[in-house]
Structure formats: C-alpha cells, structure tokens
Design a protein around this motif. Structure first.
Motif, PDB file in Angstrom:
ATOM      1  N   TRP A   6       0.866  -1.080  -0.030  1.00 11.43           N
ATOM      2  CA  TRP A   6       0.115   0.006   0.033  1.00 11.43           C
ATOM      3  C   TRP A   6       0.861   1.532  -0.021  1.00 11.43           C
ATOM      4  O   TRP A   6       0.215   2.258   0.004  1.00 11.43           O
ATOM      5  N   ARG A  18     -14.592   3.258  -3.809  1.00  9.84           N
ATOM      6  CA  ARG A  18     -14.913   4.540  -3.421  1.00  9.84           C
ATOM      7  C   ARG A  18     -14.714   4.771  -1.996  1.00  9.84           C
ATOM      8  O   ARG A  18     -15.168   4.215  -0.985  1.00  9.84           O
ATOM      9  N   SER A  19     -13.994   5.916  -1.726  1.00 13.14           N
ATOM     10  CA  SER A  19     -13.311   6.295  -0.448  1.00 13.14           C
ATOM     11  C   SER A  19     -14.680   7.012   0.224  1.00 13.14           C
ATOM     12  O   SER A  19     -15.620   7.585  -0.653  1.00 13.14           O
ATOM     13  N   VAL A  27     -10.622   4.394  -8.095  1.00 13.46           N
ATOM     14  CA  VAL A  27      -9.318   3.703  -8.335  1.00 13.46           C
ATOM     15  C   VAL A  27      -9.565   2.323  -8.765  1.00 13.46           C
ATOM     16  O   VAL A  27     -10.464   1.792  -8.169  1.00 13.46           O
ATOM     17  N   ASP A 136     -14.926   0.504   3.110  1.00 11.87           N
ATOM     18  CA  ASP A 136     -14.382   1.003   1.897  1.00 11.87           C
ATOM     19  C   ASP A 136     -13.736  -0.279   1.130  1.00 11.87           C
ATOM     20  O   ASP A 136     -13.918  -0.737   0.073  1.00 11.87           O
ATOM     21  N   PRO A 217      -3.009  -0.204  -5.166  1.00  8.87           N
ATOM     22  CA  PRO A 217      -3.778   1.029  -5.354  1.00  8.87           C
ATOM     23  C   PRO A 217      -5.035   1.145  -4.244  1.00  8.87           C
ATOM     24  O   PRO A 217      -5.667   2.200  -3.890  1.00  8.87           O
ATOM     25  N   THR A 220      -3.613   2.144  -0.883  1.00  9.32           N
ATOM     26  CA  THR A 220      -3.306   3.490  -1.080  1.00  9.32           C
ATOM     27  C   THR A 220      -4.705   4.218  -0.995  1.00  9.32           C
ATOM     28  O   THR A 220      -4.469   5.415  -0.331  1.00  9.32           O
ATOM     29  N   ALA A 221      -5.829   3.967  -1.504  1.00  8.73           N
ATOM     30  CA  ALA A 221      -6.931   4.779  -1.535  1.00  8.73           C
ATOM     31  C   ALA A 221      -7.471   4.656  -0.142  1.00  8.73           C
ATOM     32  O   ALA A 221      -8.082   5.434   0.595  1.00  8.73           O
ATOM     33  N   GLY A 224      -5.801   6.994   1.723  1.00  8.87           N
ATOM     34  CA  GLY A 224      -6.287   8.382   1.436  1.00  8.87           C
ATOM     35  C   GLY A 224      -7.633   8.650   2.279  1.00  8.87           C
ATOM     36  O   GLY A 224      -7.813   9.798   2.608  1.00  8.87           O
TER      37      GLY A 224
END
Length: 237
Positions: A6, A18-19, A27, A136, A217, A220-221, A224
């Motif tokens: 990550w 979707r965050s 993403v 998420d 990804p 990573t999201a 975020g």
C-alpha cells in the motif's frame, strides 16, 4: 528499505474503490483473482457489521450524555441494518448466516478487542476509523461478485450515520489539546491492525510481486480515505 504494497505507486485496472464520502475519481485494479470466494466474503462482511453494532451498543451504555446516546444509537442502527441486509442476502443464497460468520468470529473479535480504548472517546474514534476503512475495502471487493456484489455495494454504501460521532470527536479535540494529541496517536495506531484485517480477507495468504501491484492502489486509497476522515475531525493522520 522494504515497502509494503500500500506504500508503492499504484498500477492496475477494473476494481472500483469509493472512499467514504468521495464519489470523484475512482481507483481501479484487477482484483478478481485475489478476492475470496463469495461465501467467505459475505460471512466476513456480515460479522464485521455485527461487531460494529456490538461495540457502539457498549458505548451507549458507557455514556450518560443523552445527545451522545442518541448519536450513537443512530450509528448502531445503521450497522445493524447493514448486518441484516447481508444476512438476508446469505439466506436468499440458501446458506446459513451463522455458519458463514462463525469461522471469522475469533479473529474479528480479537481485532475489536484491540481497538477498544481505555476511554469511550477512543472507542468512538475506533469505530469511525476502522469501520470507514473496512467498509471501503469491502465495497472494493464487492465488484468481484457480479449481481451479488452489486447488492452488497448498495447495502454497504448506505448512510452509516456516523457523522455525529465525527462531530463529537471534533468538539472534543477543539476544547482540549491533550485529547487532540491522544486521539491523533490512537488514530495512527488503529491503521496497522485495520490493514491487517483487510489483508487477511484476501484469498491468498501470501502475495507475490505481481499480486502486490494489483492490490496496491486499493490500499493507497484506503489510506487516503483514512487521512480525509482524520483531517475532517481536526486530527493529524
């Protein structure tokens, strides 16, 4: 220095994450080969929602403030609604919700024990942060399961009614710098354990280099989304 999957630059396609509260740029990553079988996915997701409900219910009992009780009761109700939606889906598929959830009880109960703080405020933050990240993540996994996954996405994407919990956190840290420091530290501590739960949900016990690139990804999201939730409360991530 070794970097976890990550922490590296994202590559990939196909999976949408979707965050929480963010319907902007998606993403996408090819995730299907790493997704668990659908029964495992549904069992884990359903038990997580039941766990959120149980933890929030404990918080309701632990506070004397009526407004906080009301805010927590709405969040508990949302978690229970999602749990029931998932168990109804399991039953429609001809399976037993208890049978599908039972294999994950020990592991996920241990995770919840780790994330219950010494004080109710810490536990409130735990629910907001861990549920946000894992909702998420399971929304991301849902795209691997066709029509069943789309139904799960609708269930998990419904309002979580945790906005007032976030507001309680914001008011707490605004009025007390010591709380700001403590809750910032607690929020950082939650991330590692939460990412381990997400990692354990994948089909493979070990990821090779290509697998890491596929899931990178998504994680990573997740980070975020976590940073945005912390920032919204006035906490450093």
């Amino acid at each position: 220095m070794v970097k976890w999957f990550w922490q590296r630059r994202p590559e990939g396609r196909q999976l949408t994450l979707r965050s929480r509260g963010d319907f902007g740029d998606a993403v996408r990553v090819d995730f299907a080969e790493l997704a668990p079988d659908v029964d495992r996915f549904l069992g884990q997701a359903a038990y997580l929602q039941l766990g959120y409900f149980e933890t929030i219910t404990r918080l309701i009992r632990a506070t004397d403030d009526l407004e906080e009780k009301e805010a927590l009761s709405r969040a508990a109700g949302a978690a229970l609604t999602k749990h029931r939606g998932l168990t109804d889906l399991i039953v429609e598929r001809g399976k037993s919700p208890t049978a599908l959830m039972l294999p994950f009880r020990e592991e996920l109960d241990a995770f919840r024990r780790k994330t219950i703080g010494k004080r109710p405020r810490e536990t409130m933050l735990s629910v907001h942060i861990t549920a946000g990240m894992l909702d998420d993540f399971y929304l991301a996994l849902a795209s691997s399961y066709g029509d069943t996954g789309r139904r799960v996405a609708r269930i998990l994407g419904a309002d979580n009614d945790r906005a007032q919990i976030a507001e309680i956190m914001h008011q707490t840290i605004t009025s007390d710098d010591e709380w700001r420091w403590l809750l910032s530290m607690w929020g950082r501590r939650l991330v590692g354990d939460t990412l381990l739960v997400a990692r354990a949900a994948l089909a493979s016990d070990r990821l090779d280099t290509e697998d890491e690139k596929r899931v990178e990804p998504v994680f990573t999201a997740l980070m975020g989304g976590h940073a945005r939730r912390m920032d919204a409360m006035g906490l450093a991530s």
